[in-house]
Design an enzyme around this catalytic site. Sequence first.
Site, PDB file in Angstrom:
ATOM      1  CE  LYS A   1     -25.931 -15.211  17.339  1.00 36.05           C
ATOM      2  NZ  LYS A   1     -26.228 -15.629  15.975  1.00 36.05           N
TER       3      LYS A   1
ATOM      4  CG  ASP B   1     -30.552 -12.793  23.854  1.00 37.93           C
ATOM      5  OD1 ASP B   1     -31.426 -12.934  22.973  1.00 37.93           O
ATOM      6  OD2 ASP B   1     -29.477 -13.432  23.853  1.00 37.93           O
TER       7      ASP B   1
ATOM      8  CE1 TYR C   1     -33.322 -15.160  16.050  1.00 41.71           C
ATOM      9  CE2 TYR C   1     -35.713 -15.058  15.949  1.00 41.71           C
ATOM     10  CZ  TYR C   1     -34.540 -15.774  15.829  1.00 41.71           C
ATOM     11  OH  TYR C   1     -34.591 -17.106  15.491  1.00 41.71           O
TER      12      TYR C   1
HETATM   13  P1  KE4 Z   1     -29.958 -19.527  17.808  1.00 44.96           P
HETATM   14  O1  KE4 Z   1     -31.157 -20.326  18.260  1.00 44.96           O
HETATM   15  O2  KE4 Z   1     -30.053 -19.098  16.355  1.00 44.96           O
HETATM   16  O3  KE4 Z   1     -28.621 -20.195  18.143  1.00 44.96           O
HETATM   17  O4  KE4 Z   1     -29.909 -18.170  18.680  1.00 44.96           O
HETATM   18  C1  KE4 Z   1     -31.051 -17.347  18.698  1.00 44.96           C
HETATM   19  C2  KE4 Z   1     -30.627 -15.945  19.068  1.00 44.96           C
HETATM   20  C3  KE4 Z   1     -30.880 -15.490  20.346  1.00 44.96           C
HETATM   21  N1  KE4 Z   1     -30.531 -14.241  20.741  1.00 44.96           N
HETATM   22  C4  KE4 Z   1     -29.885 -13.405  19.887  1.00 44.96           C
HETATM   23  C5  KE4 Z   1     -29.498 -12.032  20.359  1.00 44.96           C
HETATM   24  C6  KE4 Z   1     -29.573 -13.826  18.569  1.00 44.96           C
HETATM   25  O5  KE4 Z   1     -28.924 -12.978  17.726  1.00 44.96           O
HETATM   26  C7  KE4 Z   1     -29.953 -15.110  18.142  1.00 44.96           C
HETATM   27  C8  KE4 Z   1     -29.688 -15.619  16.725  1.00 44.96           C
HETATM   28  N2  KE4 Z   1     -29.149 -14.665  15.817  1.00 44.96           N
HETATM   29  C9  KE4 Z   1     -29.386 -14.891  14.409  1.00 44.96           C
HETATM   30  C10 KE4 Z   1     -28.617 -13.816  13.643  1.00 44.96           C
HETATM   31  N3  KE4 Z   1     -29.283 -12.591  13.612  1.00 44.96           N
HETATM   32  C11 KE4 Z   1     -29.050 -16.258  13.954  1.00 44.96           C
HETATM   33  C12 KE4 Z   1     -28.992 -16.437  12.443  1.00 44.96           C
HETATM   34  C13 KE4 Z   1     -30.124 -17.255  11.933  1.00 44.96           C
HETATM   35  O6  KE4 Z   1     -31.251 -17.129  12.455  1.00 44.96           O
HETATM   36  O7  KE4 Z   1     -29.860 -18.021  10.987  1.00 44.96           O
END
Ligand code: KE4
Length: 429
Positions: free
Chosen positions: A266, A238, A143
């Site tokens: 993060k 990523d 993801y």
């Molecule tokens: P955000 O748009 O949520 O800040 O980041 C997206 C993203 C991109 N790449 C990786 C490897 C990620 O893990 C994420 C977001 N991770 C999730 C947790 N598995 C965010 C939690 C959520 O969606 O509420």
Amino acid sequence: MTTRNQQLFEQAKTVIPGGVNSPVRAFGSVGGVPRFIRRAEGAHVWDEDGVQYIDYVGSWGPAIVGHAHPEVVEAVRAAALDGLSFGAPTAAEVAIAEEIVKLMPSVEQVRLVSSGTEATMSAIRLARGFTGRDTIIKFEGCYHGHSDSLLVKAGSGLLTFGNPSSAGVPADFSKHTLVLPFNDTAALTETFARIGDRIACVILEPIAGNMNMVQPDAEFVRQLRALTQQHGSVLIYDEVMTGFRVALGGAQSLHGITPDLTTMGKVIGGGMPLAAFGGRKDIMACISPLGGVYQAGTLSGNPVAVAAGLKTLEIIQRPGFYEQLSQHTRLLCAGLEAAAQQAGITFSSQSLGGMFGLYFAERVPASYADMLASHTDQFKRFFHGMLKRQVAFGPSAFEACFVSAAHTEAHIQATVDAAATVFAEMAQG
Ligand code: KE4
């Protein structure tokens, strides 16, 4: 008796779709009532019923130094007193960009954004602009945020183009995204042999965390780097989750791989909305205002978020930070494995730095298919058993979890003790 969490959840659902601002928070895959968090400090969160939990979600990664770290809070307070946002460049943005460039040698230049989604969406557009190609590759189970190009699931056949994994994504869009099996070197090699010169980029979670924690083989990442190099495709690591989490230099420092672009998030915001993408100078030169790839943001490089990020990046560079974090995470996994074995529960785990994966399976997974084969029903029982004993893991069997610098051996022992009782209950059927 209706708890405050239940009341709030019902109230939230009248004004927020599903009652949450991000789907995983709704406890959809584990059932039950999501905990509305009132406050957090160190290794703990408290819900609206005043219940304290040892927290291994850590806001899904940002809280690596512990929640509400006094130095981070002070940095945020001080920055806020000077104004919240200017829409103009600031010295602090230069400082954090220099820090990121110092910590991630593959990143020669970096652009700040406000979320991981923005970072990966911009990196994909940049790779397409730099190469003049449309086709991108991602991997099943990974993801990268919710931009249209990346909400794509594997097509029916191995080499068919993707289908939307979300409503609202036009097929015309997802057809440019090819989804390959994670960690499948043969599929990767075959794809590049067929269409390598059409591939703009490959985006990889270098250590997957969104199908739970799954590590690629060394051969897979080596071949990925070689093939992208050979065909002029951009390799995007990523590291939104793994950056500064599995090691100070991220997964790329553990793999010994130099990607062309890296996305981060993060940890670099320390809990505030801050993310970034960066890499080779010749590629970054294509980004507006220098080049023709447009990218922008009202709150990009927000001074309050940057203050939190700068202080967090300072703390994680202190001597012994990662040694202790890794040691505590390993201690947790070893303790959980021993407790599960004692109870006769099939269980495995793995960790890198402050990131760990728990699996109700004989062995740690090497692919998405392995994860799908694990006993997610067992995870649900474990999750709720631990929540009842005031220990909070991520509400999904397909999420990695996190230890912070605020977690002590006492927290780890308390977690293992609670798990021993839960595993014993599970063993009774
Ligand atoms: P955000 O748009 O949520 O800040 O980041 C997206 C993203 C991109 N790449 C990786 C490897 C990620 O893990 C994420 C977001 N991770 C999730 C947790 N598995 C965010 C939690 C959520 O969606 O509420």
